[in-house]
Design a protein around this motif. Sequence first.
Motif, PDB file in Angstrom:
ATOM      1  N   CYS A 114      46.089  96.167  -5.683  1.00  0.00           N
ATOM      2  CA  CYS A 114      46.722  95.865  -7.188  1.00  0.00           C
ATOM      3  C   CYS A 114      46.116  97.141  -8.207  1.00  0.00           C
ATOM      4  O   CYS A 114      46.997  97.486  -8.944  1.00  0.00           O
ATOM      5  N   CYS A 122      45.564  90.490  -7.810  1.00  0.00           N
ATOM      6  CA  CYS A 122      45.729  89.240  -7.077  1.00  0.00           C
ATOM      7  C   CYS A 122      44.371  88.610  -6.743  1.00  0.00           C
ATOM      8  O   CYS A 122      43.401  88.943  -7.089  1.00  0.00           O
ATOM      9  N   CYS A 125      41.956  90.880  -4.450  1.00  0.00           N
ATOM     10  CA  CYS A 125      41.622  91.866  -5.192  1.00  0.00           C
ATOM     11  C   CYS A 125      40.434  91.409  -6.112  1.00  0.00           C
ATOM     12  O   CYS A 125      39.586  92.204  -6.409  1.00  0.00           O
ATOM     13  N   CYS A 133      44.937  92.316  -0.120  1.00  0.00           N
ATOM     14  CA  CYS A 133      45.834  92.313  -1.233  1.00  0.00           C
ATOM     15  C   CYS A 133      47.240  91.833  -0.833  1.00  0.00           C
ATOM     16  O   CYS A 133      47.586  92.206   0.373  1.00  0.00           O
ATOM     17  N   ASP A 134      47.663  90.921  -1.743  1.00  0.00           N
ATOM     18  CA  ASP A 134      48.959  90.496  -1.486  1.00  0.00           C
ATOM     19  C   ASP A 134      50.171  91.216  -1.963  1.00  0.00           C
ATOM     20  O   ASP A 134      51.344  91.154  -1.759  1.00  0.00           O
TER      21      ASP A 134
HETATM   22 ZN   LIG Z   1      45.706  92.743  -4.843  1.00  0.00          ZN
END
Ligand SMILES: [Zn+2]
Length: 399
Positions: A114, A122, A125, A133-134
């Motif tokens: 991010c 997110c 993070c 991380c997404d």
């Molecule tokens: Zn993230």
Amino acid sequence: MLALELYRSVPRYVAARALGERIPGLLAGPIAPLRLVNREEPVVPGEGWGRVKPRLSGICGSDLATLSGRASFYFSPLVSMPFVPGHEVVGELYDELDGLPAGTRVVLEPVLSCAARGLEPCGSCAAGATGRCDRVTVGHVAAGLQTGYCADTGGGWGGMFVAHRSQVHPVPDRMTDSRAVLVEPLACAIHAVLRARPEPGASVLVVGAGTVGMLALLALREFTAAGPVVVVAKHPRQRELAMQVGATEVTGPRDAVTALRRSTHAYRLSPARGLPYLLGGVDVALDCVGSKASLELALRTTRSGGRVVLAGMPAAGADLSPVWFRELEVAGAYAAGTELTGDGPASTFDLAMDLAAEAPLEGMVGAVYPLARWREALDHAFAAGRLGTVKVAFDPRKD
Ligand SMILES: [Zn+2]
């Protein structure tokens, strides 16, 4: 700038997948979906980014898996093509970057999370687990789980790439480049070992004695109070090195089940088909190869209720019967992030930088090639274990 570029070539990918395992030397030959190109330097994509000139860039097992078509199609939406590979990098800042002067030597923390993407953090993070991380497909740069898989950033196998301030860690002056280039794989190894979290005195199996296995062994001895550690190594030089780095016992893949039966006083069973396995076995196993055979060995020699950690990019097709029957805990260990240590949370990269300064890493970078000799470099990397080399790297500054 000169760079190696990986481009999408479905026929080549399928051919590599079909033939690669059987024809050594083919992968770096005419069907490899890699080419040396003259390419525009990547453009700084936003605030907090700067250019980095690589000094040394390692060739990682995940790079080889990608090039040989062994990587799962699962990863295809997590990359953007064409990209310049290379995520194990020591380089120097070409621009001043948020207080770090131009010329500062840095290692790259490759995850494009991010912060680098200019997004609000997110959940992962925010908790410091940047590897989880997404949002690795959105934001300021194109999809890419890491630098070295993203079309916009460039990578370590080129003359220049761009990195976000959150991705760079200054290297102490006294640390050589050949130590610094191992900081990223060392961080991954530390993360894997802390995911494995063996209890004091626990028996541990490390399958594989390439870079990941060797660095995991170092990390086990540094960050845990693990008891006996058995290392499965294919090649003579790997066996010697594993003993030097802290293995209790080293065995070849064929003798591994027997050796582990002996050392853990387990029962050995031979099914009608497939590998023998143990009732009993080690407390914790780390698969540091990522093949079907290596994962099956780990699953079949870990005691009931034990833990198996996938430290390398896994292959498809392992038999999960022991996970069910032995109630195993299977855990992934991808990239790095934040670790809980006795002194509180710490960046895995900070831990790795400290360990890289002290650890016996001399000679681990066994060969350095200019980009133009990439076919030789990849052939060497594919055969590294047999040739007694731990890590092969590019020096993109060299002709
Ligand atoms: Zn993230």
